[in-house]
Design an enzyme around this catalytic site. Structure first.
Site, PDB file in Angstrom:
ATOM      1  N   LYS A 186      26.098  71.638   2.567  1.00 42.97           N
ATOM      2  CA  LYS A 186      26.410  70.606   3.558  1.00 42.97           C
ATOM      3  C   LYS A 186      27.551  71.088   4.462  1.00 42.97           C
ATOM      4  CE  LYS A 186      24.733  66.847   0.600  1.00 42.97           C
ATOM      5  NZ  LYS A 186      25.117  65.670  -0.233  1.00 42.97           N
ATOM      6  N   HIS A 226      23.320  70.003  -1.535  1.00 41.08           N
ATOM      7  CA  HIS A 226      22.153  69.165  -1.789  1.00 41.08           C
ATOM      8  C   HIS A 226      21.116  69.968  -2.548  1.00 41.08           C
ATOM      9  CE1 HIS A 226      18.571  66.690  -1.142  1.00 41.08           C
ATOM     10  NE2 HIS A 226      17.965  67.822  -0.830  1.00 41.08           N
ATOM     11  N   GLU A 251      10.710  68.422   1.347  1.00 44.52           N
ATOM     12  CA  GLU A 251      11.922  68.904   2.014  1.00 44.52           C
ATOM     13  C   GLU A 251      11.731  70.322   2.562  1.00 44.52           C
ATOM     14  OE1 GLU A 251      14.928  66.097  -0.619  1.00 44.52           O
ATOM     15  OE2 GLU A 251      14.988  68.256  -0.945  1.00 44.52           O
TER      16      GLU A 251
HETATM   17  P1  RTP Z   1      21.679  65.078  -2.672  1.00 41.31           P
HETATM   18  O1  RTP Z   1      20.370  64.411  -2.266  1.00 41.31           O
HETATM   19  O2  RTP Z   1      22.611  65.286  -1.517  1.00 41.31           O
HETATM   20  O3  RTP Z   1      21.499  66.283  -3.542  1.00 41.31           O
HETATM   21  O4  RTP Z   1      22.405  64.026  -3.554  1.00 41.31           O
HETATM   22  P2  RTP Z   1      21.855  63.214  -4.783  1.00 41.31           P
HETATM   23  O5  RTP Z   1      20.358  63.253  -4.852  1.00 41.31           O
HETATM   24  O6  RTP Z   1      22.609  63.721  -5.950  1.00 41.31           O
HETATM   25  O7  RTP Z   1      22.332  61.764  -4.434  1.00 41.31           O
HETATM   26  P3  RTP Z   1      21.652  60.608  -3.571  1.00 41.31           P
HETATM   27  O8  RTP Z   1      21.829  59.350  -4.321  1.00 41.31           O
HETATM   28  O9  RTP Z   1      20.283  60.992  -3.118  1.00 41.31           O
HETATM   29  O10 RTP Z   1      22.621  60.558  -2.325  1.00 41.31           O
HETATM   30  C1  RTP Z   1      22.534  61.504  -1.315  1.00 41.31           C
HETATM   31  C2  RTP Z   1      23.904  61.841  -0.827  1.00 41.31           C
HETATM   32  O11 RTP Z   1      24.499  60.687  -0.237  1.00 41.31           O
HETATM   33  C3  RTP Z   1      25.888  60.706  -0.458  1.00 41.31           C
HETATM   34  N1  RTP Z   1      26.279  59.497  -1.190  1.00 41.31           N
HETATM   35  N2  RTP Z   1      27.333  58.784  -0.896  1.00 41.31           N
HETATM   36  N3  RTP Z   1      28.324  55.821  -2.708  1.00 41.31           N
HETATM   37  C4  RTP Z   1      28.401  56.753  -1.769  1.00 41.31           C
HETATM   38  O12 RTP Z   1      29.295  56.765  -0.945  1.00 41.31           O
HETATM   39  C5  RTP Z   1      27.376  57.779  -1.756  1.00 41.31           C
HETATM   40  N4  RTP Z   1      26.362  57.860  -2.598  1.00 41.31           N
HETATM   41  C6  RTP Z   1      25.655  58.963  -2.234  1.00 41.31           C
HETATM   42  C7  RTP Z   1      26.210  61.955  -1.239  1.00 41.31           C
HETATM   43  O13 RTP Z   1      26.569  62.987  -0.315  1.00 41.31           O
HETATM   44  C8  RTP Z   1      24.891  62.268  -1.914  1.00 41.31           C
HETATM   45  O14 RTP Z   1      24.795  63.629  -2.242  1.00 41.31           O
END
Ligand code: RTP
Length: 155
Positions: free
Chosen positions: A16, A122, A133
């Site tokens: 990112k 990510h 993706e």
């Molecule tokens: P990623 O897709 O980026 O690998 O992350 P992930 O599956 O582990 O998490 P996801 O729930 O899909 O969330 C995508 C990205 O959104 C941001 N995020 N911010 N509560 C918050 O402020 C929050 N929750 C998620 C994070 O950058 C997360 O990686």
């Protein structure tokens, strides 16, 4: 318990904007290389807002969606595709938990991040989303076909 057999998979991994700006691209690539995964595609890109909204379309209703999109627009992203045994699940394990404070030490996030909103990388969360993706970020031409003789030392 139902255990899935390990299969060769491709996963979409991205550094990112904060990871790029902090100089962590090389570190993240090195970890996947050293683990034994095969690099299929790699580019530094500045995607449009539309492109990012489609990438994160499953999160459209979340309160953090607008801030997530502006975070992802804050600079270029290093996009890559890695291939190998169990690449999706192992890739996620190598990144660590979404919240870096909950990520194990030794994972990328566990070693280099402290905030969910700045979690530097990510990784696709399923084979199905990996395929989606990969075709969202790369053209067929950008997915390189080559034989890496070193793979015979890993498998
Ligand atoms: P990623 O897709 O980026 O690998 O992350 P992930 O599956 O582990 O998490 P996801 O729930 O899909 O969330 C995508 C990205 O959104 C941001 N995020 N911010 N509560 C918050 O402020 C929050 N929750 C998620 C994070 O950058 C997360 O990686």
């Amino acid at each position: 318990e139902c255990r899935k057999m390990s299969t060769t998979e491709r996963t979409f991994i991205a550094v990112k904007p904060d990871g790029v700006q902090r100089g962590l691209v090389g570190e993240i690539i090195a970890r996947f290389e050293k683990r034994g995964y095969k690099l299929i595609a790699l580019k530094l890109v500045s995607p449009t807002k539309d492109h990012l909204e489609t990438h994160y379309e499953d999160l459209k209703g979340k309160p953090f969606f607008p801030s997530l999109i502006s975070y992802m627009l804050s600079g270029p992203i290093a996009a890559m595709v890695w291939e190998g045994l169990d690449a999706v699940k192992t890739g996620r394990a190598m990144l660590g938990a979404t919240n870096p404070l909950a990520s194990a030490i030794g994972t990328i996030r566990g070693d280099y991040a402290i905030q969910t909103g700045r979690n530097i990388c990510h990784g696709s969360d399923s084979v199905e989303s990996a395929n989606k993706e990969i075709s969202h970020w790369f053209t067929e031409n950008e997915l390189n076909k080559y034989n890496n003789p070193l793979q015979s030392l890993i498998y």
